[in-house]
Structure formats: C-alpha cells, structure tokens
Design a protein around this motif. Sequence first.
Motif, PDB file in Angstrom:
ATOM      1  N   LEU A   1      29.331  10.654 -40.621  1.00  0.00           N
ATOM      2  CA  LEU A   1      29.773   9.856 -39.473  1.00  0.00           C
ATOM      3  C   LEU A   1      31.069  10.398 -38.893  1.00  0.00           C
ATOM      4  O   LEU A   1      31.286  10.355 -37.675  1.00  0.00           O
ATOM      5  CB  LEU A   1      29.963   8.399 -39.912  1.00  0.00           C
ATOM      6  N   ARG A   2      31.921  10.938 -39.754  1.00  0.00           N
ATOM      7  CA  ARG A   2      33.216  11.444 -39.294  1.00  0.00           C
ATOM      8  C   ARG A   2      33.081  12.650 -38.359  1.00  0.00           C
ATOM      9  O   ARG A   2      34.060  13.013 -37.692  1.00  0.00           O
ATOM     10  CB  ARG A   2      34.088  11.805 -40.497  1.00  0.00           C
ATOM     11  N   ASN A   3      31.919  13.226 -38.262  1.00  0.00           N
ATOM     12  CA  ASN A   3      31.683  14.284 -37.275  1.00  0.00           C
ATOM     13  C   ASN A   3      31.536  13.714 -35.869  1.00  0.00           C
ATOM     14  O   ASN A   3      31.613  14.449 -34.888  1.00  0.00           O
ATOM     15  CB  ASN A   3      30.423  15.079 -37.629  1.00  0.00           C
ATOM     16  N   GLU A   4      31.332  12.381 -35.786  1.00  0.00           N
ATOM     17  CA  GLU A   4      31.071  11.736 -34.502  1.00  0.00           C
ATOM     18  C   GLU A   4      32.064  10.637 -34.146  1.00  0.00           C
ATOM     19  O   GLU A   4      32.120  10.217 -32.992  1.00  0.00           O
ATOM     20  CB  GLU A   4      29.656  11.137 -34.504  1.00  0.00           C
ATOM     21  N   SER A   5      32.823  10.163 -35.118  1.00  0.00           N
ATOM     22  CA  SER A   5      33.678   9.002 -34.847  1.00  0.00           C
ATOM     23  C   SER A   5      34.919   9.000 -35.717  1.00  0.00           C
ATOM     24  O   SER A   5      34.883   9.421 -36.879  1.00  0.00           O
ATOM     25  CB  SER A   5      32.894   7.708 -35.096  1.00  0.00           C
ATOM     26  N   GLU A   6      36.016   8.488 -35.163  1.00  0.00           N
ATOM     27  CA  GLU A   6      37.265   8.299 -35.896  1.00  0.00           C
ATOM     28  C   GLU A   6      37.578   6.812 -36.056  1.00  0.00           C
ATOM     29  O   GLU A   6      38.721   6.446 -36.337  1.00  0.00           O
ATOM     30  CB  GLU A   6      38.415   9.003 -35.167  1.00  0.00           C
ATOM     31  N   ILE A   7      36.581   5.940 -35.892  1.00  0.00           N
ATOM     32  CA  ILE A   7      36.831   4.511 -36.037  1.00  0.00           C
ATOM     33  C   ILE A   7      37.288   4.217 -37.471  1.00  0.00           C
ATOM     34  O   ILE A   7      36.730   4.740 -38.433  1.00  0.00           O
ATOM     35  CB  ILE A   7      35.574   3.679 -35.682  1.00  0.00           C
ATOM     36  N   PRO A   8      38.330   3.411 -37.653  1.00  0.00           N
ATOM     37  CA  PRO A   8      38.779   3.079 -39.009  1.00  0.00           C
ATOM     38  C   PRO A   8      37.683   2.336 -39.774  1.00  0.00           C
ATOM     39  O   PRO A   8      36.996   1.475 -39.215  1.00  0.00           O
ATOM     40  CB  PRO A   8      39.988   2.168 -38.772  1.00  0.00           C
ATOM     41  N   ILE A   9      37.530   2.661 -41.051  1.00  0.00           N
ATOM     42  CA  ILE A   9      36.521   2.009 -41.887  1.00  0.00           C
ATOM     43  C   ILE A   9      37.172   1.529 -43.180  1.00  0.00           C
ATOM     44  O   ILE A   9      37.761   2.311 -43.931  1.00  0.00           O
ATOM     45  CB  ILE A   9      35.353   2.956 -42.221  1.00  0.00           C
ATOM     46  N   VAL A  10      37.058   0.224 -43.423  1.00  0.00           N
ATOM     47  CA  VAL A  10      37.510  -0.396 -44.659  1.00  0.00           C
ATOM     48  C   VAL A  10      36.261  -0.810 -45.429  1.00  0.00           C
ATOM     49  O   VAL A  10      35.373  -1.445 -44.871  1.00  0.00           O
ATOM     50  CB  VAL A  10      38.378  -1.642 -44.387  1.00  0.00           C
ATOM     51  N   SER A  11      36.194  -0.459 -46.684  1.00  0.00           N
ATOM     52  CA  SER A  11      35.005  -0.779 -47.472  1.00  0.00           C
ATOM     53  C   SER A  11      35.263  -1.944 -48.401  1.00  0.00           C
ATOM     54  O   SER A  11      36.266  -1.973 -49.112  1.00  0.00           O
ATOM     55  CB  SER A  11      34.568   0.444 -48.289  1.00  0.00           C
ATOM     56  N   MET A  12      34.366  -2.942 -48.376  1.00  0.00           N
ATOM     57  CA  MET A  12      34.435  -4.029 -49.346  1.00  0.00           C
ATOM     58  C   MET A  12      33.647  -3.609 -50.580  1.00  0.00           C
ATOM     59  O   MET A  12      32.469  -3.263 -50.490  1.00  0.00           O
ATOM     60  CB  MET A  12      33.874  -5.336 -48.786  1.00  0.00           C
ATOM     61  N   VAL A  13      34.302  -3.644 -51.729  1.00  0.00           N
ATOM     62  CA  VAL A  13      33.691  -3.100 -52.941  1.00  0.00           C
ATOM     63  C   VAL A  13      34.094  -3.942 -54.145  1.00  0.00           C
ATOM     64  O   VAL A  13      35.189  -4.518 -54.175  1.00  0.00           O
ATOM     65  CB  VAL A  13      34.122  -1.622 -53.123  1.00  0.00           C
ATOM     66  N   SER A  14      33.220  -4.032 -55.114  1.00  0.00           N
ATOM     67  CA  SER A  14      33.549  -4.691 -56.382  1.00  0.00           C
ATOM     68  C   SER A  14      34.450  -3.775 -57.206  1.00  0.00           C
ATOM     69  O   SER A  14      34.247  -2.554 -57.242  1.00  0.00           O
ATOM     70  CB  SER A  14      32.282  -5.002 -57.169  1.00  0.00           C
ATOM     71  N   TYR A  15      35.408  -4.366 -57.906  1.00  0.00           N
ATOM     72  CA  TYR A  15      36.308  -3.544 -58.718  1.00  0.00           C
ATOM     73  C   TYR A  15      35.564  -2.813 -59.827  1.00  0.00           C
ATOM     74  O   TYR A  15      35.979  -1.725 -60.241  1.00  0.00           O
ATOM     75  CB  TYR A  15      37.434  -4.391 -59.317  1.00  0.00           C
ATOM     76  N   SER A  16      34.459  -3.371 -60.286  1.00  0.00           N
ATOM     77  CA  SER A  16      33.697  -2.685 -61.337  1.00  0.00           C
ATOM     78  C   SER A  16      33.201  -1.327 -60.857  1.00  0.00           C
ATOM     79  O   SER A  16      33.132  -0.362 -61.631  1.00  0.00           O
ATOM     80  CB  SER A  16      32.512  -3.537 -61.797  1.00  0.00           C
ATOM     81  N   THR A  17      32.881  -1.227 -59.572  1.00  0.00           N
ATOM     82  CA  THR A  17      32.434   0.042 -58.996  1.00  0.00           C
ATOM     83  C   THR A  17      33.574   1.054 -58.984  1.00  0.00           C
ATOM     84  O   THR A  17      33.378   2.244 -59.258  1.00  0.00           O
ATOM     85  CB  THR A  17      31.909  -0.182 -57.567  1.00  0.00           C
ATOM     86  N   VAL A  18      34.773   0.573 -58.678  1.00  0.00           N
ATOM     87  CA  VAL A  18      35.950   1.444 -58.667  1.00  0.00           C
ATOM     88  C   VAL A  18      36.342   1.832 -60.094  1.00  0.00           C
ATOM     89  O   VAL A  18      36.616   2.995 -60.393  1.00  0.00           O
ATOM     90  CB  VAL A  18      37.141   0.737 -57.978  1.00  0.00           C
ATOM     91  N   PHE A  19      36.333   0.843 -60.982  1.00  0.00           N
ATOM     92  CA  PHE A  19      36.791   1.032 -62.367  1.00  0.00           C
ATOM     93  C   PHE A  19      35.899   2.006 -63.135  1.00  0.00           C
ATOM     94  O   PHE A  19      36.382   2.742 -64.001  1.00  0.00           O
ATOM     95  CB  PHE A  19      36.818  -0.325 -63.071  1.00  0.00           C
ATOM     96  N   LYS A  20      34.626   2.019 -62.817  1.00  0.00           N
ATOM     97  CA  LYS A  20      33.657   2.818 -63.575  1.00  0.00           C
ATOM     98  C   LYS A  20      34.076   4.276 -63.722  1.00  0.00           C
ATOM     99  O   LYS A  20      34.017   4.847 -64.807  1.00  0.00           O
ATOM    100  CB  LYS A  20      32.288   2.734 -62.892  1.00  0.00           C
ATOM    101  N   GLY A  21      34.507   4.882 -62.637  1.00  0.00           N
ATOM    102  CA  GLY A  21      34.920   6.291 -62.709  1.00  0.00           C
ATOM    103  C   GLY A  21      36.422   6.482 -62.685  1.00  0.00           C
ATOM    104  O   GLY A  21      36.911   7.611 -62.759  1.00  0.00           O
ATOM    105  N   GLY A  22      37.162   5.366 -62.540  1.00  0.00           N
ATOM    106  CA  GLY A  22      38.614   5.429 -62.478  1.00  0.00           C
ATOM    107  C   GLY A  22      39.125   5.317 -61.055  1.00  0.00           C
ATOM    108  O   GLY A  22      38.510   5.833 -60.123  1.00  0.00           O
ATOM    109  N   CYS A  23      40.254   4.625 -60.888  1.00  0.00           N
ATOM    110  CA  CYS A  23      40.840   4.406 -59.565  1.00  0.00           C
ATOM    111  C   CYS A  23      41.132   5.714 -58.843  1.00  0.00           C
ATOM    112  O   CYS A  23      40.835   5.870 -57.654  1.00  0.00           O
ATOM    113  CB  CYS A  23      42.123   3.592 -59.681  1.00  0.00           C
ATOM    114  N   GLN A  24      41.756   6.634 -59.565  1.00  0.00           N
ATOM    115  CA  GLN A  24      42.151   7.909 -58.958  1.00  0.00           C
ATOM    116  C   GLN A  24      40.944   8.649 -58.402  1.00  0.00           C
ATOM    117  O   GLN A  24      40.951   9.093 -57.245  1.00  0.00           O
ATOM    118  CB  GLN A  24      42.840   8.787 -60.009  1.00  0.00           C
TER     119      GLN A  24
END
Length: 267
Positions: free
Chosen positions: A88-111
């Motif tokens: 999508l970034r090849n066509e648009s620069e609209i800001p995108i904020v993603s709603m996500v469960s922390y378990s999805t982030v935690f699984k592989g690590g925040c970094q």
Amino acid sequence: MNRIDKKFRELKNKKKPAFIPFITAGDPDLQTTKALILEFEKRGADIIELGIPFSDPIADGPIIQASYYRALVKGLKVAQILDMVSKLRNESEIPIVSMVSYSTVFKGGCQVFIEKACKAGLDGLTIPDLPVEENNEIFQVAKEKDFKIVCFIAPTTTDQRKILITQKSQGFLYYISVVGITGVRDKIPEDVLQNIKSLKQITDTPISVGFGVSTPDHAKTIGKAADGVIVGSAIIREVEKYTNEPFEKLVTKVGEFVGELVLGAKG
C-alpha cells in the motif's frame, strides 16, 4: 516526523478534525482491505485504524468480532497484513494505526514486532489489552523509532490515571465515548463533550473519540469538540452487507458511506 503527528498538525492549522475509519484487515480479504483504504483516503479519511484480527478481542462488540472471525477462518497471518501495508505504501502515505492484541506483539517480542511494523509502513499501535502501567517496554522501544503507542481513556478512568495516560500516550489519545464494548449506538452519551473539554485542560495531545460513533450526525457532534472522530462498527457493518457483491460494488458502497461520515465530521 511521524505521519500521525504531521496529519494532526496539518488539520489543526485548518481547524478541522481528523476522520479515522476502522477497518478489519482481511475482511473479506486483503485485496479488498487495501482497496478500501485507498477509497477511504479518496473520500477524505485522514488516518486509518487497521484491526489485526485476534480470536479473543476484549474491547470489541459482535460486529467487529464477527469480522475478525471471518478473516481468521481463512488462515490470515500478521505477516500477510504487514505485507499488504508495505505494498500500500507504494500508493499512499495515509497514516495507519493498527489495533492489535498485546499477545500478538509479545509473541515475538516488542522490539521485533515494532521493527517489522515500521518496515512495513505502520505508524502506530492501539493495544486495548495492555494497561498503561505495564507498557513501559513497548513505549520506550516505540519512542526510539518515532512509532506511536496510542492509549485509551474511558469515562470511568480516574483523574489520577488520566494524568498518567495523557503523559504516556503518543500520536493521539483514544477517548472511549461509552462504558462498554464497540458497537453501533443510537446516540452519543451526553457527557462526551464535557469529558473532552476536561481532558483538553490537562493535555495538548490530540483527542480522538470512538466506540459508538455511528452516523454522520454523531460524527458532526464529536467533530466540533474532538481532534479526531473514529468510526468502526458502522463501517464494518457496511462491509458485511456487501461481502457477497462484486468487489467494485463493495468498495464503492462502503466508500460512499465513509464519505458521508467524513462530511459529517468536517461539516
């Protein structure tokens, strides 16, 4: 400068609120998600809130829960969503904020998660199941990369906790207009405008309002007081309505609905 900050600065100069539509990634498929984001931008949307489907969303009502299920049963993966954003970034620069469960982030690590999100072209996250008292690690990682962690404030949040949240939230504050879960509502709670006014006395961070905002009239009311208007369930309901229609019709019809909401918010 992060795209979110840039957009709010631009809109502040115009004295207009941001319109922020929520859309579930992969409902009905990622091709449609990408097309809808581009259509929403064309219709005047300012920032996209992109839901990453999760099996046990704690803040979402039946409409968004159902959209998550429709996406997940097809085997949708986070990596596929990030790949879609990258394209999508090849066509648009609209800001995108993603709603996500922390378990999805935690699984592989925040970094690791934030590095992948930044590389794909996301601008921030909302994490409804991560209390602000426990987000120090991800907050610090995000701050180093100018990646925004958007925090929630509810009508029931205590004054002391409001101060903590306003100090930590990045990009904007997500004010939950109702006590409860996401969903289509007939009216906006009477105390919303006063609560926004009170929050503005303790922070300069833009305040965006979601949960229950469902119609152009709702958007108009919120847009007069808040810096951003967030609509989710009402849009997802439109997506569901046209899921079995041809791709072009779905994109056009949902886009028309979002266009009406934009006009309401910015009217």
